[in-house]
Every structure is written in C-alpha cells, then in structure tokens.
Design a protein around this motif. Structure first.
Motif, mmCIF file in Angstrom:
data_model
loop_
_atom_site.group_PDB
_atom_site.id
_atom_site.type_symbol
_atom_site.label_atom_id
_atom_site.label_comp_id
_atom_site.label_asym_id
_atom_site.label_seq_id
_atom_site.Cartn_x
_atom_site.Cartn_y
_atom_site.Cartn_z
ATOM 1 N N ASP A 169 0.887 -1.166 0.000
ATOM 2 C CA ASP A 169 0.000 0.000 0.000
ATOM 3 C C ASP A 169 0.924 1.214 0.000
ATOM 4 O O ASP A 169 1.458 1.606 1.042
ATOM 5 N N ILE A 170 1.158 1.782 -1.169
ATOM 6 C CA ILE A 170 2.171 2.820 -1.307
ATOM 7 C C ILE A 170 1.836 4.060 -0.485
ATOM 8 O O ILE A 170 2.718 4.837 -0.101
ATOM 9 N N ALA A 171 0.550 4.258 -0.156
ATOM 10 C CA ALA A 171 0.172 5.405 0.676
ATOM 11 C C ALA A 171 0.786 5.300 2.065
ATOM 12 O O ALA A 171 1.101 6.320 2.697
ATOM 13 N N LYS A 172 0.983 4.062 2.556
ATOM 14 C CA LYS A 172 1.611 3.897 3.875
ATOM 15 C C LYS A 172 3.066 4.358 3.859
ATOM 16 O O LYS A 172 3.560 4.915 4.842
ATOM 17 N N VAL A 173 3.748 4.114 2.749
ATOM 18 C CA VAL A 173 5.121 4.609 2.614
ATOM 19 C C VAL A 173 5.110 6.137 2.611
ATOM 20 O O VAL A 173 5.922 6.785 3.283
ATOM 21 N N ALA A 174 4.182 6.711 1.859
ATOM 22 C CA ALA A 174 4.089 8.168 1.788
ATOM 23 C C ALA A 174 3.817 8.778 3.159
ATOM 24 O O ALA A 174 4.383 9.817 3.522
ATOM 25 N N GLN A 175 2.948 8.143 3.943
ATOM 26 C CA GLN A 175 2.631 8.664 5.271
ATOM 27 C C GLN A 175 3.845 8.613 6.188
ATOM 28 O O GLN A 175 4.079 9.544 6.983
ATOM 29 N N GLU A 176 4.641 7.560 6.067
ATOM 30 C CA GLU A 176 5.849 7.465 6.884
ATOM 31 C C GLU A 176 6.857 8.535 6.489
ATOM 32 O O GLU A 176 7.483 9.172 7.343
ATOM 33 N N VAL A 177 7.033 8.748 5.193
ATOM 34 C CA VAL A 177 7.964 9.776 4.733
ATOM 35 C C VAL A 177 7.483 11.154 5.180
ATOM 36 O O VAL A 177 8.267 11.989 5.649
ATOM 37 N N ASN A 178 6.182 11.413 5.067
ATOM 38 C CA ASN A 178 5.602 12.689 5.495
ATOM 39 C C ASN A 178 5.841 12.949 6.979
ATOM 40 O O ASN A 178 6.149 14.069 7.386
ATOM 41 N N GLY A 179 5.700 11.906 7.778
ATOM 42 C CA GLY A 179 5.844 12.043 9.223
ATOM 43 C C GLY A 179 4.514 12.054 9.936
ATOM 44 O O GLY A 179 3.501 12.545 9.406
#
Length: 831
Positions: free
Chosen positions: A484-494
């Motif tokens: 789920d690529i959105a989970k990666v994005a959320q981690e990078v965002n903080g």
C-alpha cells in the motif's frame, strides 16, 4: 533548483551553461521563451558546441570544455571592477563584509594553492588543513565584519584578489572564447545586478561532470550572490535534472555521504554513538540546530517502537562507514575490480554503457560472485557477459534479473528539479511478472526478516526490529499482496507517535495523525518522519478549488500574485515554499525591490511578513530584530557564502582537466585540481586506469545527450520509432578538423583515447569551431553517450553502436568524485 520551472518566465537575462536545454529539457524553453516574449528577456548560451539552445540564443559564447571557472572568474572580476554588483544585497545578505583569518593565503600568494596544503606522498595531490580558512571573531565569539568592504582581510577584497588576473585577455587565452564575445556576455549578464532586474542561471551535467564540478556550481552561486539574484523571482541557481526524479533520489539519500534530507552518513570513527553524532553534526546556529529532531524522528520512522531513549533510538542499528568517499561510483567499481566487493545490486542503471572507463567497469562486473539487476529491458549490464568478444564460460559472475516496472506502471511521488513533489498515478499494468521497484524491495525485506528470524546470526536486531508494515496493497497473481504505497508516503511525510504538546502542554497534533510542518518534529521520540524536508507533502490541504487532498495530489491552478507560484499545485519542499531564501526578495528594510516582482515583504500594519510565497524564516521577524538580514537560514552566520570551503579551497580556482592539451596559464605550477584522487589500477594495460597526453591525443572530447534517446539507452534504444530517428553512434567535428584529417561527412571514423577505441559516423559540422588556446589551435569533438552493442542476444536493442564511455577516464571531482565525462583527450582517424 533554488527557484522552479515556471519562475524562468520572470527573468530579465537567462544564462544557460553546461546544458542544452532546448534539446534535453525542452519544456523549460517554454518558460524561457515566455520571458523573452513578455519581458524582452535576453538569452545567453555558453557551450563548446553550437547547440539547439545556442541556435535560439541572443548571445552565444563558445568555450573549451573544462574552463568554466576561468569564464566565471572573469565575470566576477568584470562585475567587481566595474561596480556592477548589487551593493545593498552584497553588504547585508552575504559574507562579503566578513573578516577572514589574517593567516589565510590564496592562489595569488601560493601559485595556485591555498594555505594549508599537505602533499601526502609527493605526487602533487593531497588535502588541506583548513585552519586558516576561518572567520575573525571578537573575544565573545562574535563574527567581525567591515560593511564598507574596504578591509584587506574582508571576503570582498580577498575575492577581488582571487580573480585579479582573470581579465578578458587571460580568460580568452584559457577558454578559447574571443575577447569581444566574452565582454558582450559579461556586460549583458552584469545588468542583472541592478536592483530592478534579475538573472537566472540554468545548468546541467556540463557543469558538474568535471574534476572541478563542485567548484563550477560554487561559481554560479557566487555570481548570483554578487548580482543579488538568489532568493528572488527570475533568479537563482537552477539545476536541470536529467531524470524526472533525480531531485527526489538525492533528497532520499541515494548518495554515499548522506542519509535522508541531507544529514551526514554516520561515520564509524567520529560518530560512534548518538550523542557524538549530535554533538559533531549540530551547529549552535542556523536551522540545522534542529538536527536532533530530524534525526531522532527518522530513527523512529525506521525502527518504530523499538527505537527508544534507552537504546539511543536504535542509532546503533544504523550502518556506519569509515569514509563515505570509499562508496562513491568510481570507488565502488575499483573495489569490485579488486575483488573486495563480492556482490552488487543494480536498480535502473546501465553502467556497462553509462559508467566512466566503461571497459574497466564491465571487467569489474566479471570479478563479482553475484549480480542482481532490476531492469525493464535486456540492457548491456543485464547481458554484460554476452559482450562481443567475450566468452561467457570465462565469466564467473552469477546474474539474477528481476523484471521491473516502467515509471508509468507504478504509483508514487516524484520530485522535479524545482523541488515540486507530485503524486503520479499508475496508468498501465506492468507486463508479466514485472513489479514496481518498491514491491521488489518489499519482498526482499520481508524475506530477510524471515531468514533472520530463523537464523538470527550475531546481530539480527537491525533487520528483525525494522518498522516494516506496508501491507494492504493490490493483489498480484504471482507474488500475492503488494505494498500500500500510501503507507510509505505517510511514513515519509511524518506522523505523531504519541500526542505532541506545545510549550504550554497543549496538544498540537494527536497520536497517529500526520504532521503538517517540520516545526512539529520533536527530539523526544514522539514523532516519526522519513524525511524532514517532505513534512506536509501528504498532509490533506485545500487545492484552492474546494477540495481537500494529500498535498502532492493537488492540481489547483490559481496563481495569486501572477508570478507563477501556483501554491495549490502539488507541494514544494520545504513547507510548500516555491523560492528558497526568499527573504532576499525584499531589501534590507523588508520592502520589495523595484521591478514589479514583489514576492514577500514586511507589512508593518500587520506586524508580519506577507506576500505570495511561504517566508523562509519566522513570519513575525521585524526590522531591527536579530537576524532580520540573515536570509540564508541553513548557514551558521545566516549569510550567503562568497567565501565557503570546499575540499580544494574557499574560492574556485581554474585547474585544467586531468587530460588537457595545454598548461594552466593562470597557475603555471598547479596544472590540476590538487585534491582529486588519481586511480592507477592496471595503468598502461589493455584495460585499466590509463591517462593520455596531447602528443598522442591532441583533441578535446566531450559527451552529451540527444533528444531522441534517454541516458544509457535503457528506455529508448529498444523503441522502434526512437531507434529509427537516431539509429547509431556518431561524432561531431569541425570542418577544419575534418579537412586536416581527410574526413568527409558520413565517413566511418575511429576515435581513440588512452583507454580504448570506438567507431562512429562522422558528422562534419559548423557547430564546432577550433579554439585558440594559449597561442595554439585546439580542436574539440563531441558524441552522445547513449549507445552500446545492444544487450542480450534474446532481445537486443534496435539502436546500437560503440560505447562513448569506453573512452572516458576513471577520475572525478575533488568533492563528490562525479566522473569527468565532459573533458578528456582523444584522437580521430578515418576508419
């Protein structure tokens, strides 16, 4: 880019140097031409070759490859000698007034060197003790300045001394550019020092791929500071990235010396623990004073609940190097060739074609025990063992190929040259078993965790305790559930690990919520963030048209202010700021400079800064406040650095390329950059680190791209239409050189360097002209670096040819070691 693509339209003068933007970044020319149409902007192109960019320029200046610092040094001298610099900007916003250690000496004192040089083994190359490259301070540690710019030890006077001999005649002698053409270019670009004007410099690999590449970029930054062009609309130092996500890959630390968001890679000697890292890497001043918040939030993102204050937030789990310099491109291939590196994993690269001294690098691949490649076609690297003339049975390397997805076949974010983070949807399914790179790496990580759980070995915790759960993506018929690529994005965002409180104990962000700004990051483990610069890029924000979307998915088209800021389109790091160091867009009192390019300004009635961009500092910082005129917030003194130490000196000096047809006319006893590393593996052998001299190889050569092909060809030479438009290797040469060599247009010719020989079709053209350098004629040729023999026999490329990089040297820049692809010596013969 300090600015962004659309902002090119706000320039009064545009200089393209080290880039053929019209061919390799054609979309940029829309904004260049907008500036020319709407502002009557003037375009300057500086290049050894009369390119498609030069063909549209108002002023074209040819210079020999490898002489940019002489060219820029002459421009700085011209600006200072004629008092054309932006005085208010220079005095208040740069370190021109700062006093330097009286013990400092420069190349005019030491014949091409700076004070502190140490030649370790007597070969003329070494390093510097930078003890004299320091500011003067008073007893309390305050930096001393002379804002009259008259003190002989102030940066401005030292800068004038540094370039005192870079006059028009000397620069013409070194670069080969006619004196009158230099003067035209200097006079035109210097007009941007007027407070109501701005000038923009656009550059690409023609500036960086030299043994002085970092100092070339420093020169551009210094010129923009002298003329007051940084931090203002229509100005800036603007790198034109060669891929759609090069900026993103740099931000995310695909370089040896950094971890995400430009923090230093931990060093085994100087950073043995978290406390040592923070003490050494955190300055008392500048925005980097927040580095503990950035680093600890990164550690929390990587190891989650397993990163605690009691275990230094899992700092010991991070890999540490003895020297980052041992992990750059050239060093890696030297280590492979020596047998020190046993395995290699390559993603989306074709070093068999794209690497310097490519014959040597292909031989290095033969020394590996195993090689893993993620690729979309059977490139020359995938099939290096099938190279013509090689016997596959003699090559021990076991090769594993993982079919990967093309960029359009995967979802995720990219970061443009202008720092704009845009979310890109998947528009097609990858064929067969091909997977996006992130899904391949996810499967590898999960398998590693499984294997370490079964057989932990001596130190399994860094793998077993990774915070790694990106499940929930779509199903794949072969491998099952994808990311789920959105989970990666959320981690990078903080996000907040637990409630984040302000100084009064109020909750400013609840546990589990995404962070809106990096101002919310904490050093106590209450926040997690994969890249502090990207905080906010996935946070839900309005798009100006009634919708709330993750910021990088926005496509709002409102442009308040009319400067091309478009603040509702995607998200620009940091904090959606479109022009960095934008405090410089107002004068020393906070008022907009004249010229109608008002960006941000101090509003006394509101008691805050206002305007069209996000201020690059505290919005309530008022005239008279400490730091009001310190716009360069990432620098310890808040000033733009005209004096700033790189490995080879605090000012750029002209040094000749490692292979050159001439002596150094400026510094007779210092021909080359003194801090570069000269590799000599198998020197003189059929395949090795061998260097040529002008008695055998009298012609300067450079490499470049064409619009029909992409990098090392892995995404273009397999496509029929592109292969038809540019089917084979060629070399461009002047009519004068062709006549001298008896070569006609269309002839097959051999091109030889000290490292190899290739064949190409001759294009005899007026685009190259001979240079007059140090009293003699010097010829230059150029050729594209896209071609190779075609890769795998099962599915070879449709456009093939000999590899340009079989000729280039294994030597690089004195700071980054980026290879010197753009200036080396060859000879040309009729085949």
């Amino acid at each position: 880019m300090t600015n962004h693509w659309v902002d090119l339209k706000n320039a009064d003068v545009i200089m393209i140097n080290g880039s053929n933007a019209a061919e390799n970044h054609p979309a940029s020319m829309m904004w260049v031409n907008r500036a020319r149409d709407e502002r009557n902007a003037q375009l300057i192109v500086v290049d050894p070759r009369f390119t498609r960019s030069a063909a549209t320029a108002d002023l074209y200046a040819p210079i020999r490859s490898g002489t940019d610092i002489a060219f820029y040094g002459g421009l700085m001298k011209y600006v200072m000698d004629n008092n054309l610099y932006h005085e208010e900007y220079v005095v208040h916003f740069t370190n021109a007034a700062t006093l330097i250690n009286p013990g400092f000496q420069g190349p005019e004192d030491l014949d091409g060197l700076f004070s502190g040089f140490v030649d370790d083994d007597g070969d003329g190359f070494g390093s510097y003790d930078k003890g004299t490259w320091t500011y003067q301070t008073d007893a309390e540690g305050n930096i001393l300045r002379d804002e009259t710019l008259q003190d002989p030890n102030c940066v401005f006077q030292l800068l004038k001394k540094q370039y005192s001999r870079y006059d028009l005649d000397m620069v013409s002698q070194v670069t080969g550019c006619p004196r009158d053409k230099l003067e035209e270019v200097y006079a035109l670009y210097a007009t941007t020092g007027q407070p109501d004007k701005t000038g923009n410099i656009m550059y690409a690999m023609g500036q960086t791929q030299h043994t002085v590449g970092s100092q070339n970029v420093r020169c551009m930054a210094m010129i923009q500071l002298l003329l007051g062009n940084t931090g203002r609309p229509g100005g800036g130092v603007n790198a034109l990235r060669g891929e759609s996500n090069v900026q993103g890959s740099t931000d995310m630390a695909l370089l040896a010396h950094i971890i995400p968001a430009y923090m230093a890679t931990p060093n085994a000697g100087s950073h043995p623990n978290l406390a040592a890292y923070i003490e050494k890497e955190t300055p008392a001043t500048s925005y980097w004073a927040n580095k503990p918040k950035f680093l600890i939030s990164l550690l929390k993102a990587w190891w989650g609940d397993n990163a605690t204050a009691e275990n230094d937030f899992a700092y010991d789990y991070m890999g540490k190097v003895e020297s980052a310099g041992n992990h750059y491109w050239i060093s890696l291939f030297e280590s492979m060739h020596a047998g020190d590196i046993k395995g290699c994993w390559i993603l989306g690269q074709n070093p068999a074609v794209g690497g310097p001294n490519a014959r040597f690098e292909r031989e290095a691949l033969e020394q590996l025990d195993w090689l893993v490649i993620q690729e979309i076609f059977q490139t020359e690297t995938v099939a290096f063992w099938q190279e013509p003339g090689k016997n596959p049975a003699d090559i021990k390397t076991e090769v594993f190929v993982l079919p990967a997805a093309d960029a359009m076949e995967k979802e995720g974010s990219i970061v443009t040259s202008g720092r704009l983070i845009q979310w890109r949807p998947q528009v097609a399914q990858p064929p067969g078993e091909a997977l996006p790179d992130h899904d391949i790496l996810n499967l590898v990580a999960l398998k590693l965790k499984e294997l370490h759980a079964r057989e932990p070995g001596p130190f399994a915790d860094p793998i077993l305790q990774l915070n790694w759960d990106y499940s929930g993506g779509p199903a794949h018929p072969v491998v099952g559930e994808l990311i789920d690529i959105a989970k990666v994005a959320q981690e990078v965002n903080g996000y907040a690990v637990r409630d984040v409180l302000d100084a009064d104990g109020n909750v400013i962000v609840k546990a589990g919520d995404l962070l809106k700004t990096f101002g919310w990051l904490q050093a106590d483990g209450s926040t997690a963030c994969g890249n502090w610069l990207y905080v906010g890029y996935f946070y839900p924000l309005p798009d100006g048209e009634g919708n709330i979307l993750p910021a990088s998915k926005r496509r709002g088209q409102k442009d308040p202010g009319g400067l091309g800021i478009y603040p509702y389109w995607a998200y620009s790091w940091p904090v959606n700021r479109r022009i960095i160091y934008n405090r410089c867009s107002a004068d020393s009192q906070g008022n907009p400079w004249p010229g109608g390019k008002d960006l941000i300004w101090w509003d006394a009635a509101k008691g805050s800064w206002t305007g069209w961009d996000v201020p690059d500092f505290a919005a309530t910082k008022a005239p008279g406040d400490a730091g009001f005129n310190d716009p360069f917030i990432m620098k310890t003194d808040g000033k733009g650095w005209l004096f700033g130490a790189l490995n080879e000196g605090p000012f750029p000096s002209h040094y000749e390329p490692v292979e050159t047809p001439t002596d150094n006319a400026l510094y007779a006893n210092q021909k080359h950059n003194p801090v570069i590393k000269i590799w000599r593996t198998n020197e003189g052998g059929d395949v090795g680190d061998t260097y040529g001299d002008p008695s055998q190889f009298p012609i300067v050569a450079t490499t470049y791209r064409v619009v029909e092909h992409w990098q090392a060809g892995g995404m273009s030479r397999w496509l029929p239409w592109l292969a038809e438009t540019q089917p084979e290797m060629f070399v461009e040469m002047s009519e004068e050189l062709a006549q001298e060599k008896g070569i006609r247009n269309g002839d097959q010719v051999s091109i030889l360097s000290a490292r190899g020989k290739i064949q190409a079709v001759a294009i005899v053209t007026k685009r190259f002209k001979p240079f007059q350098v140090n009293g003699k004629t010097v010829h230059q040729v150029g050729f594209p670096w896209h071609f190779g023999w075609g890769g795998g026999a099962e599915a070879p490329a449709l456009a093939t040819g000999d590899t340009a990089n079989d000729l280039t040297p294994h030597v690089g820049d004195g700071n980054t070691t980026i290879p010197e692809y753009k200036a080396f010596l060859v000879n040309v013969e009729k085949a």
